[in-house]
Design a protein around this motif. Structure first.
Motif, PDB file in Angstrom:
ATOM      1  N   THR A   1     -46.705 -35.256 -13.728  1.00 13.79           N
ATOM      2  CA  THR A   1     -47.708 -35.615 -12.731  1.00 13.79           C
ATOM      3  C   THR A   1     -49.036 -36.017 -13.361  1.00 13.79           C
ATOM      4  OG1 THR A   1     -48.444 -33.318 -12.489  1.00 13.79           O
ATOM      5  CG2 THR A   1     -46.691 -34.082 -11.005  1.00 13.79           C
ATOM      6  N   PRO A   2     -49.764 -36.915 -12.689  1.00 14.44           N
ATOM      7  CA  PRO A   2     -51.098 -37.310 -13.139  1.00 14.44           C
ATOM      8  C   PRO A   2     -52.130 -36.269 -12.701  1.00 14.44           C
ATOM      9  CG  PRO A   2     -50.575 -38.461 -11.126  1.00 14.44           C
ATOM     10  CD  PRO A   2     -49.347 -37.642 -11.481  1.00 14.44           C
ATOM     11  N   ASP A   3     -53.355 -36.394 -13.202  1.00 14.00           N
ATOM     12  CA  ASP A   3     -54.444 -35.497 -12.802  1.00 14.00           C
ATOM     13  C   ASP A   3     -54.983 -35.939 -11.441  1.00 14.00           C
ATOM     14  OD1 ASP A   3     -54.126 -34.151 -15.162  1.00 14.00           O
ATOM     15  OD2 ASP A   3     -55.890 -34.993 -16.140  1.00 14.00           O
ATOM     16  N   GLU A   4     -54.237 -35.636 -10.399  1.00 18.31           N
ATOM     17  CA  GLU A   4     -54.586 -36.027  -9.033  1.00 18.31           C
ATOM     18  C   GLU A   4     -55.216 -34.830  -8.304  1.00 18.31           C
ATOM     19  OE1 GLU A   4     -55.579 -37.345  -5.915  1.00 18.31           O
ATOM     20  OE2 GLU A   4     -54.355 -38.930  -6.832  1.00 18.31           O
TER      21      GLU A   4
ATOM     22  N   ASP B   1     -56.222 -34.535  -5.155  1.00 20.03           N
ATOM     23  CA  ASP B   1     -55.861 -34.424  -3.743  1.00 20.03           C
ATOM     24  C   ASP B   1     -54.396 -33.988  -3.642  1.00 20.03           C
ATOM     25  OD1 ASP B   1     -54.893 -35.077  -1.115  1.00 20.03           O
ATOM     26  OD2 ASP B   1     -56.629 -36.372  -0.833  1.00 20.03           O
ATOM     27  N   THR B   2     -54.177 -32.779  -3.159  1.00 22.13           N
ATOM     28  CA  THR B   2     -52.823 -32.230  -3.132  1.00 22.13           C
ATOM     29  C   THR B   2     -51.896 -33.027  -2.231  1.00 22.13           C
ATOM     30  OG1 THR B   2     -53.665 -30.013  -3.608  1.00 22.13           O
ATOM     31  CG2 THR B   2     -51.454 -30.159  -2.651  1.00 22.13           C
ATOM     32  N   ALA B   3     -52.371 -33.444  -1.081  1.00 25.23           N
ATOM     33  CA  ALA B   3     -51.527 -34.226  -0.172  1.00 25.23           C
ATOM     34  C   ALA B   3     -51.157 -35.565  -0.802  1.00 25.23           C
ATOM     35  CB  ALA B   3     -52.254 -34.444   1.155  1.00 25.23           C
ATOM     36  N   LYS B   4     -52.126 -36.191  -1.443  1.00 26.17           N
ATOM     37  CA  LYS B   4     -51.853 -37.472  -2.095  1.00 26.17           C
ATOM     38  C   LYS B   4     -50.888 -37.283  -3.254  1.00 26.17           C
ATOM     39  CE  LYS B   4     -54.200 -41.508  -4.075  1.00 26.17           C
ATOM     40  NZ  LYS B   4     -55.511 -42.112  -4.429  1.00 26.17           N
ATOM     41  N   LEU B   5     -51.058 -36.193  -4.008  1.00 21.75           N
ATOM     42  CA  LEU B   5     -50.143 -35.911  -5.110  1.00 21.75           C
ATOM     43  C   LEU B   5     -48.721 -35.759  -4.597  1.00 21.75           C
ATOM     44  CD1 LEU B   5     -49.634 -35.170  -8.114  1.00 21.75           C
ATOM     45  CD2 LEU B   5     -50.078 -32.783  -7.467  1.00 21.75           C
ATOM     46  N   SER B   6     -48.553 -35.031  -3.514  1.00 22.89           N
ATOM     47  CA  SER B   6     -47.212 -34.825  -2.960  1.00 22.89           C
ATOM     48  C   SER B   6     -46.570 -36.144  -2.545  1.00 22.89           C
ATOM     49  CB  SER B   6     -47.287 -33.881  -1.758  1.00 22.89           C
ATOM     50  OG  SER B   6     -47.712 -32.586  -2.157  1.00 22.89           O
ATOM     51  N   THR B   7     -47.362 -37.032  -1.945  1.00 15.59           N
ATOM     52  CA  THR B   7     -46.849 -38.333  -1.535  1.00 15.59           C
ATOM     53  C   THR B   7     -46.432 -39.158  -2.746  1.00 15.59           C
ATOM     54  OG1 THR B   7     -48.215 -38.345   0.455  1.00 15.59           O
ATOM     55  CG2 THR B   7     -47.408 -40.479  -0.333  1.00 15.59           C
ATOM     56  N   ARG B   8     -47.257 -39.143  -3.775  1.00 15.44           N
ATOM     57  CA  ARG B   8     -46.949 -39.907  -4.991  1.00 15.44           C
ATOM     58  C   ARG B   8     -45.692 -39.361  -5.669  1.00 15.44           C
ATOM     59  NH1 ARG B   8     -52.357 -40.419  -8.514  1.00 15.44           N
ATOM     60  NH2 ARG B   8     -51.125 -42.042  -9.580  1.00 15.44           N
ATOM     61  N   VAL B   9     -45.585 -38.048  -5.708  1.00 16.46           N
ATOM     62  CA  VAL B   9     -44.430 -37.426  -6.345  1.00 16.46           C
ATOM     63  C   VAL B   9     -43.150 -37.708  -5.562  1.00 16.46           C
ATOM     64  CG1 VAL B   9     -43.338 -35.193  -6.817  1.00 16.46           C
ATOM     65  CG2 VAL B   9     -45.674 -35.638  -7.606  1.00 16.46           C
TER      66      VAL B   9
ATOM     67  N   PRO C   1     -51.749 -43.677 -23.486  1.00 16.78           N
ATOM     68  CA  PRO C   1     -53.034 -43.704 -22.789  1.00 16.78           C
ATOM     69  C   PRO C   1     -53.514 -42.307 -22.400  1.00 16.78           C
ATOM     70  CG  PRO C   1     -51.282 -44.471 -21.348  1.00 16.78           C
ATOM     71  CD  PRO C   1     -50.685 -44.330 -22.718  1.00 16.78           C
ATOM     72  N   THR C   2     -52.571 -41.363 -22.259  1.00 15.61           N
ATOM     73  CA  THR C   2     -52.940 -39.996 -21.899  1.00 15.61           C
ATOM     74  C   THR C   2     -53.500 -39.242 -23.096  1.00 15.61           C
ATOM     75  OG1 THR C   2     -51.196 -39.994 -20.229  1.00 15.61           O
ATOM     76  CG2 THR C   2     -52.093 -37.860 -20.873  1.00 15.61           C
ATOM     77  N   LYS C   3     -52.879 -39.447 -24.265  1.00 17.38           N
ATOM     78  CA  LYS C   3     -53.331 -38.787 -25.493  1.00 17.38           C
ATOM     79  C   LYS C   3     -53.406 -39.820 -26.612  1.00 17.38           C
ATOM     80  CE  LYS C   3     -51.551 -34.120 -24.577  1.00 17.38           C
ATOM     81  NZ  LYS C   3     -50.709 -33.012 -25.128  1.00 17.38           N
TER      82      LYS C   3
ATOM     83  N   VAL D   1     -45.417 -44.645 -14.817  1.00 15.58           N
ATOM     84  CA  VAL D   1     -44.744 -44.503 -13.528  1.00 15.58           C
ATOM     85  C   VAL D   1     -45.767 -44.350 -12.412  1.00 15.58           C
ATOM     86  CG1 VAL D   1     -43.346 -42.938 -12.117  1.00 15.58           C
ATOM     87  CG2 VAL D   1     -42.526 -43.651 -14.350  1.00 15.58           C
ATOM     88  N   PHE D   2     -46.614 -43.338 -12.518  1.00 16.03           N
ATOM     89  CA  PHE D   2     -47.506 -43.016 -11.407  1.00 16.03           C
ATOM     90  C   PHE D   2     -48.615 -44.039 -11.194  1.00 16.03           C
ATOM     91  CE2 PHE D   2     -45.519 -38.847 -11.956  1.00 16.03           C
ATOM     92  CZ  PHE D   2     -45.261 -38.528 -10.624  1.00 16.03           C
ATOM     93  N   ASP D   3     -48.998 -44.754 -12.244  1.00 20.62           N
ATOM     94  CA  ASP D   3     -50.030 -45.774 -12.095  1.00 20.62           C
ATOM     95  C   ASP D   3     -49.450 -47.182 -11.957  1.00 20.62           C
ATOM     96  OD1 ASP D   3     -51.896 -43.785 -12.286  1.00 20.62           O
ATOM     97  OD2 ASP D   3     -52.357 -44.131 -14.398  1.00 20.62           O
TER      98      ASP D   3
END
Length: 216
Positions: free
Chosen positions: A14-17, A19-27, A138-140, A189-191
């Motif tokens: 998972t990304p550093d999101e 907003d929990t609701a938005k994270l759940s939707t993305r996941v 890009p993350t590290k 993936v997430f972006d």
């Protein structure tokens, strides 16, 4: 690692999101598209938010029959009943995590660019070993770089081998050909403009060899 978890596929992180609701939707989009495992990771969240988000992701993972792995914090994994935890070199002892989480838990270990770390992790109860970064991430961006030959060297451990770090559908076949069982990916993936299509592109990398080998 214990059945029924798949041994191969996309390991979505998972990304550093915030907003929990938005994270759940993305996941959910990524799980529906076929991700095999999910690691909850949020380096910027407070402990209370991390707990909230991990708990929110649990029913999603169960719905899609995907294991939920908690990054860094095996204590949080134990508290919420997650399927496992992933530990880096500074995240505590594998043996303590195994004792707390039980024999059925998935317990991963970051082994970076070092086969000896992988051998030690296997001896201490790891369920899988993770190597990387294989490419610029890009993350590290300053992560130590790993050679794909490490994946071959780790084969005798008889554990799933996870590859991480700058992996794209264009370079992933090099790693699956070298023995990677799971491709761990965050931003690609997430972006992505179409995360579901990105998942499918990664899954296709398990069905073909690198281009340079295909034409030999």
């Amino acid at each position: 690692m214990n059945p029924p978890w798949p041994r191969r596929g996309l390991y979505a992180i998972t990304p550093d999101e915030p907003d929990t609701a938005k994270l759940s939707t993305r996941v959910e989009t990524v799980l529906e598209a076929g991700a095999a495992w999910l690691q909850y990771r949020n380096k910027t969240a407070s402990p209370s938010l991390r707990r909230e988000q991990a708990l929110a992701l649990q029913p999603l993972c169960r719905r899609y029959r995907v294991p939920l792995i908690v990054n860094d914090d095996w204590r949080l994994a134990a508290q919420i009943g997650a399927d496992g935890a992933h530990l880096g070199e500074d995240d505590g002892e594998l043996a303590a995590a195994r004792a707390a989480l039980g024999d059925a838990a998935i317990l991963g270990a970051s082994c970076y660019d070092d086969i000896e770390l992988a051998r030690a992790a296997a001896a201490r109860g790891a369920s899988y070993v993770a190597f990387g970064a294989f490419f610029v991430s890009p993350t590290k961006p300053n992560a130590r770089r790993a050679d794909p030959r490490l994946l071959q060297q780790a084969a005798p451990l008889n554990l799933p081998r996870v590859a991480i770090g700058g992996i794209t559908p264009d370079n992933a076949r090099i790693l699956t050909a070298a023995g990677a069982d799971l491709l761990a990916v965050i931003s690609s993936v997430f972006d992505a403009a179409d995360p579901a299509a990105a998942v499918r592109a990664y899954l296709s990398c398990f069905d073909s060899k690198p281009e340079e080998e295909t034409h030999e």
